[in-house]
Scaffold this motif. Sequence first.
Motif, PDB file in Angstrom:
ATOM      1  N   ALA A 149     -23.509  -6.082  19.647  1.00  0.00           N
ATOM      2  CA  ALA A 149     -23.130  -6.831  18.446  1.00  0.00           C
ATOM      3  C   ALA A 149     -22.939  -8.292  18.825  1.00  0.00           C
ATOM      4  O   ALA A 149     -22.259  -8.607  19.811  1.00  0.00           O
ATOM      5  N   GLU A 150     -23.554  -9.160  18.033  1.00  0.00           N
ATOM      6  CA  GLU A 150     -23.409 -10.604  18.236  1.00  0.00           C
ATOM      7  C   GLU A 150     -23.008 -11.240  16.914  1.00  0.00           C
ATOM      8  O   GLU A 150     -23.691 -11.072  15.909  1.00  0.00           O
ATOM      9  N   ARG A 151     -21.908 -11.968  16.928  1.00  0.00           N
ATOM     10  CA  ARG A 151     -21.380 -12.600  15.719  1.00  0.00           C
ATOM     11  C   ARG A 151     -21.280 -14.104  15.941  1.00  0.00           C
ATOM     12  O   ARG A 151     -20.712 -14.556  16.938  1.00  0.00           O
ATOM     13  N   ARG A 152     -21.837 -14.875  14.991  1.00  0.00           N
ATOM     14  CA  ARG A 152     -21.791 -16.335  15.041  1.00  0.00           C
ATOM     15  C   ARG A 152     -21.091 -16.839  13.781  1.00  0.00           C
ATOM     16  O   ARG A 152     -21.566 -16.600  12.672  1.00  0.00           O
ATOM     17  N   ILE A 153     -19.986 -17.549  13.977  1.00  0.00           N
ATOM     18  CA  ILE A 153     -19.153 -18.046  12.883  1.00  0.00           C
ATOM     19  C   ILE A 153     -19.317 -19.553  12.803  1.00  0.00           C
ATOM     20  O   ILE A 153     -19.043 -20.266  13.776  1.00  0.00           O
ATOM     21  N   ASP A 154     -19.772 -20.029  11.646  1.00  0.00           N
ATOM     22  CA  ASP A 154     -20.005 -21.457  11.428  1.00  0.00           C
ATOM     23  C   ASP A 154     -18.854 -22.023  10.601  1.00  0.00           C
ATOM     24  O   ASP A 154     -18.683 -21.672   9.426  1.00  0.00           O
ATOM     25  N   LEU A 155     -18.067 -22.914  11.208  1.00  0.00           N
ATOM     26  CA  LEU A 155     -16.924 -23.540  10.546  1.00  0.00           C
ATOM     27  C   LEU A 155     -17.197 -25.000  10.214  1.00  0.00           C
ATOM     28  O   LEU A 155     -16.265 -25.794  10.075  1.00  0.00           O
ATOM     29  N   SER A 156     -18.475 -25.370  10.054  1.00  0.00           N
ATOM     30  CA  SER A 156     -18.814 -26.766   9.798  1.00  0.00           C
ATOM     31  C   SER A 156     -18.362 -27.228   8.428  1.00  0.00           C
ATOM     32  O   SER A 156     -18.148 -28.421   8.211  1.00  0.00           O
ATOM     33  N   SER A 157     -18.229 -26.329   7.484  1.00  0.00           N
ATOM     34  CA  SER A 157     -17.838 -26.673   6.127  1.00  0.00           C
ATOM     35  C   SER A 157     -16.608 -25.861   5.747  1.00  0.00           C
ATOM     36  O   SER A 157     -16.092 -25.066   6.534  1.00  0.00           O
ATOM     37  N   HIS A 158     -16.116 -26.079   4.519  1.00  0.00           N
ATOM     38  CA  HIS A 158     -15.002 -25.254   4.053  1.00  0.00           C
ATOM     39  C   HIS A 158     -15.489 -23.897   3.567  1.00  0.00           C
ATOM     40  O   HIS A 158     -14.678 -23.026   3.256  1.00  0.00           O
ATOM     41  N   ILE A 159     -16.813 -23.702   3.508  1.00  0.00           N
ATOM     42  CA  ILE A 159     -17.411 -22.394   3.240  1.00  0.00           C
ATOM     43  C   ILE A 159     -17.823 -21.803   4.583  1.00  0.00           C
ATOM     44  O   ILE A 159     -18.720 -22.314   5.252  1.00  0.00           O
ATOM     45  N   ILE A 160     -17.171 -20.743   5.002  1.00  0.00           N
ATOM     46  CA  ILE A 160     -17.404 -20.152   6.319  1.00  0.00           C
ATOM     47  C   ILE A 160     -18.604 -19.216   6.236  1.00  0.00           C
ATOM     48  O   ILE A 160     -18.647 -18.308   5.400  1.00  0.00           O
ATOM     49  N   LYS A 161     -19.561 -19.436   7.119  1.00  0.00           N
ATOM     50  CA  LYS A 161     -20.757 -18.600   7.183  1.00  0.00           C
ATOM     51  C   LYS A 161     -20.725 -17.796   8.479  1.00  0.00           C
ATOM     52  O   LYS A 161     -20.553 -18.356   9.563  1.00  0.00           O
ATOM     53  N   VAL A 162     -20.917 -16.495   8.355  1.00  0.00           N
ATOM     54  CA  VAL A 162     -20.882 -15.594   9.505  1.00  0.00           C
ATOM     55  C   VAL A 162     -22.217 -14.863   9.580  1.00  0.00           C
ATOM     56  O   VAL A 162     -22.629 -14.209   8.612  1.00  0.00           O
ATOM     57  N   PHE A 163     -22.881 -14.988  10.733  1.00  0.00           N
ATOM     58  CA  PHE A 163     -24.145 -14.298  10.989  1.00  0.00           C
ATOM     59  C   PHE A 163     -23.868 -13.194  12.008  1.00  0.00           C
ATOM     60  O   PHE A 163     -23.450 -13.467  13.135  1.00  0.00           O
ATOM     61  N   LEU A 164     -24.122 -11.967  11.609  1.00  0.00           N
ATOM     62  CA  LEU A 164     -23.797 -10.803  12.427  1.00  0.00           C
ATOM     63  C   LEU A 164     -25.069 -10.004  12.700  1.00  0.00           C
ATOM     64  O   LEU A 164     -25.803  -9.649  11.765  1.00  0.00           O
ATOM     65  N   THR A 165     -25.329  -9.746  13.971  1.00  0.00           N
ATOM     66  CA  THR A 165     -26.481  -8.945  14.389  1.00  0.00           C
ATOM     67  C   THR A 165     -25.978  -7.678  15.059  1.00  0.00           C
ATOM     68  O   THR A 165     -25.228  -7.750  16.043  1.00  0.00           O
ATOM     69  N   LEU A 166     -26.376  -6.530  14.527  1.00  0.00           N
ATOM     70  CA  LEU A 166     -25.935  -5.237  15.037  1.00  0.00           C
ATOM     71  C   LEU A 166     -27.133  -4.423  15.496  1.00  0.00           C
ATOM     72  O   LEU A 166     -28.144  -4.336  14.787  1.00  0.00           O
ATOM     73  N   LYS A 167     -26.986  -3.822  16.659  1.00  0.00           N
ATOM     74  CA  LYS A 167     -27.973  -2.872  17.170  1.00  0.00           C
ATOM     75  C   LYS A 167     -27.323  -1.493  17.141  1.00  0.00           C
ATOM     76  O   LYS A 167     -26.463  -1.184  17.968  1.00  0.00           O
ATOM     77  N   VAL A 168     -27.709  -0.681  16.159  1.00  0.00           N
ATOM     78  CA  VAL A 168     -27.041   0.582  15.868  1.00  0.00           C
ATOM     79  C   VAL A 168     -27.868   1.733  16.423  1.00  0.00           C
ATOM     80  O   VAL A 168     -29.095   1.769  16.258  1.00  0.00           O
ATOM     81  N   GLU A 169     -27.179   2.684  17.057  1.00  0.00           N
ATOM     82  CA  GLU A 169     -27.831   3.867  17.627  1.00  0.00           C
ATOM     83  C   GLU A 169     -27.206   5.122  17.037  1.00  0.00           C
ATOM     84  O   GLU A 169     -25.982   5.208  16.881  1.00  0.00           O
ATOM     85  N   ASN A 170     -28.047   6.077  16.718  1.00  0.00           N
ATOM     86  CA  ASN A 170     -27.590   7.368  16.203  1.00  0.00           C
ATOM     87  C   ASN A 170     -27.425   8.325  17.371  1.00  0.00           C
ATOM     88  O   ASN A 170     -28.400   8.775  17.972  1.00  0.00           O
ATOM     89  N   THR A 171     -26.177   8.636  17.706  1.00  0.00           N
ATOM     90  CA  THR A 171     -25.890   9.548  18.815  1.00  0.00           C
ATOM     91  C   THR A 171     -25.671  10.980  18.357  1.00  0.00           C
ATOM     92  O   THR A 171     -25.395  11.845  19.186  1.00  0.00           O
ATOM     93  N   GLY A 172     -25.771  11.226  17.054  1.00  0.00           N
ATOM     94  CA  GLY A 172     -25.569  12.570  16.541  1.00  0.00           C
ATOM     95  C   GLY A 172     -26.858  13.367  16.501  1.00  0.00           C
ATOM     96  O   GLY A 172     -27.897  12.977  17.050  1.00  0.00           O
ATOM     97  N   THR A 173     -26.788  14.485  15.816  1.00  0.00           N
ATOM     98  CA  THR A 173     -27.950  15.371  15.700  1.00  0.00           C
ATOM     99  C   THR A 173     -28.618  15.290  14.337  1.00  0.00           C
ATOM    100  O   THR A 173     -29.769  15.689  14.198  1.00  0.00           O
ATOM    101  N   SER A 174     -27.916  14.783  13.333  1.00  0.00           N
ATOM    102  CA  SER A 174     -28.478  14.681  11.987  1.00  0.00           C
ATOM    103  C   SER A 174     -28.815  13.227  11.681  1.00  0.00           C
ATOM    104  O   SER A 174     -28.174  12.304  12.192  1.00  0.00           O
ATOM    105  N   PRO A 175     -29.834  12.974  10.855  1.00  0.00           N
ATOM    106  CA  PRO A 175     -30.214  11.591  10.528  1.00  0.00           C
ATOM    107  C   PRO A 175     -29.132  10.892   9.710  1.00  0.00           C
ATOM    108  O   PRO A 175     -28.410  11.514   8.933  1.00  0.00           O
ATOM    109  N   ALA A 176     -29.032   9.574   9.889  1.00  0.00           N
ATOM    110  CA  ALA A 176     -28.051   8.748   9.180  1.00  0.00           C
ATOM    111  C   ALA A 176     -28.774   7.873   8.170  1.00  0.00           C
ATOM    112  O   ALA A 176     -29.823   7.297   8.464  1.00  0.00           O
TER     113      ALA A 176
END
Length: 544
Positions: free
Chosen positions: A113-140
Amino acid sequence: MGQSRDSAQIEQQPYHFWIGPLKGPRPSFPLRFPLSLPVFHPPCPSNSKLCKKSSSVNARPTEEQSRAEHKAAGAESSPPIMRLLRLSLVLSSLALLSFLPASSSQDLQIVNAERRIDLSSHIIKVFLTLKVENTGTSPASEVLLAFPPTQADHLALLKAQAVIGKRKKKTYLPLDVNPAELPDGPNGTKYFSISLHNKLGAGEVATLEILYMLTHSLDPFPVEISQSESQLVYYRDSAVILSPYHIKQQTTFIKTPSSKIESFSMVEPTNRAGAELRYGPYENRSPYSYSPIIVHFENNNPFAVVEELVREVEISHWGSIQVTEQYKLAHAGARHKGVFSRVEYQSRPGSSGTSSFKHLLARLPPRVHSMYYRDEIGNISSSHLRLDSKKSELEIEPRYPLFGGWKATFVIGYGLLLEDFLFESPDGRRYLNFTFGCPLVETVVDKLTIKVVLPEGSLDPSVVVPFPVNQYLEKKYSYLDVVGRTVVVVEKENVVPEQSSPFQVYYHFSPIFMLAEPMMLTSVFFLLFVTCVAYLHIDLSIRK
């Protein structure tokens, strides 16, 4: 204890059930609790010695006698009664298990997981990248996002997309995001469900890119500053990502407007490089991990907030659209203290009033005409309009610069060509294609109200908006109206510039209604003419 042939005996016996996840390995220490279920004893035969009454009414049977009675009664019970007993036990077990929460979140884990928080303005922008893995036996089919209460109340925008391919062959597929509920989550946590386009099979990995924006999340400190002081703000968050899943590795980057950072929390490993802070990488964090941090930094960007914006779009099938926008603008930064000096403000523009703003930019639709900009006093001439074939930009200046805590109200109005925004659908309905949101750049709208005034005689109005809004109908009476005009009202709170997307208003309209006003005017003039002719031909004089 003996009973008659027509009666039955019910006693309580403890039963133990295992409480745990429906899926996954069973723990070595199962949680157990006694559950008392009624056990039904059938009536005894008439020749049985067990049915004889005890010599003492209040005497209780011994443990050996109870076991003997229960064994004898069970041996002589009829098959239908035993089937009823087994059925009741099965139904009781299923009812108990139905109340146990299914821990589907245990089947997924976040590899990186990589999260980038931009505080340049009073509107906060957050860019989040997730690499998700299914460790179970049934599809998600979905992935959950969790937000703490401090962020859930200020969440203005949330988008997600799936990344398909690698490097130069990457493609992005937008995904649906909807609110969700998780009963076993921490109190106050708000969840959103990302619906995957294709189910994630066992052992498969998917990459998601998420964008969300927060408003009113920067707290000025000090809360009051003078005209010559810079504005400092606090930002509160967590060094690790709040998630219902196990995260193997994660990193958070925080970008500030400048390198003037007064202080920041240390959660090792933490590094600073100029205007950027790096928290992590952190490894093997359990679900719902949280490490609070505070960043105190300088932010002199204008905190322009429109407390209320009312946009009225009036449609006329005679060839024009009239737009009126009423603004209540405020500076939401640190409040101004002391006396305002205009001489100092104009002579030292680089150091005096650095957090204030004296002009705003509004991006209007192309080919606007008949534009005006005024307030309660009258017309404001300090504005510049730049026209283009694709857009129109209006630069406005309030009568005075806005410091923290100051407010201003004004009205912007302009006309548009009907052919650029009104169209006809294949089913014969007319529809208006207009832009939702606020034309002002880098502003937050606390409450946005859009009123679309339809022509008189319009029927069956409907609205198509790409996000949830509140909508209702009103009536408005204008010049020469008989039954009134239908007004479609759309309301939304906490609006950011990225939500300026097109929306449509559909309605049925018969062209015969366009003749109502001309016929009314013609009838009035005809009656006036007839009255004048009759008056001239009537002799009201008295003759001798």
